[in-house]
Design a protein around this motif. Sequence first.
Motif, PDB file in Angstrom:
ATOM      1  N   GLU A 139      35.481  31.540  31.774  1.00 19.50           N
ATOM      2  CA  GLU A 139      35.491  32.149  33.101  1.00 19.50           C
ATOM      3  C   GLU A 139      35.938  31.102  34.100  1.00 19.50           C
ATOM      4  O   GLU A 139      35.495  29.955  34.051  1.00 19.50           O
ATOM      5  CB  GLU A 139      34.098  32.639  33.478  1.00 19.50           C
ATOM      6  N   PRO A 150      37.944  35.287  41.008  1.00 21.68           N
ATOM      7  CA  PRO A 150      37.397  35.143  39.657  1.00 21.68           C
ATOM      8  C   PRO A 150      38.345  35.687  38.596  1.00 21.68           C
ATOM      9  O   PRO A 150      39.108  36.621  38.843  1.00 21.68           O
ATOM     10  CB  PRO A 150      36.102  35.944  39.696  1.00 21.68           C
ATOM     11  N   THR A 190      39.147  35.526  33.933  1.00 19.03           N
ATOM     12  CA  THR A 190      38.741  35.118  32.589  1.00 19.03           C
ATOM     13  C   THR A 190      39.986  34.688  31.827  1.00 19.03           C
ATOM     14  O   THR A 190      41.101  35.016  32.213  1.00 19.03           O
ATOM     15  CB  THR A 190      38.054  36.272  31.822  1.00 19.03           C
TER      16      THR A 190
END
Length: 124
Positions: free
Chosen positions: A89, A96, A98
Amino acid sequence: MNNANDAALLTQAIEQFYNAIRDKNAAAFEPLLTSDLSYGHSSGRMENKAQFIANVLDPKTQWKSIYGAKQNNYFSGDTAIARHHMAGENSRDGKPGTSDMPVMMVWQKQGGVWKLLARQAFKL
């Protein structure tokens, strides 16, 4: 010929490598990277050792977690190939995200220590 100790030391080196990225710890890379590192990103961009470390230290990307998943190691003398998925992550420019992409790393044993010689990530 490899042995269980080589496999354990290589797995440990890969973990230390990803921890150094997460922690943005330039000094931690010194024992882990060869001087002639060739580091390939999934975008096709290539970096040498200095460029790679400078990129890791760039504050626009932060890693909350990063690790090698589904790892398989292959040994040939003082060379090892590690294949895994780089997973984790992160945030880029505050957004944000991944990561889960296949990676191939080539490690070379120098003075009894596994050092990263080459790395290439790619997109499926």
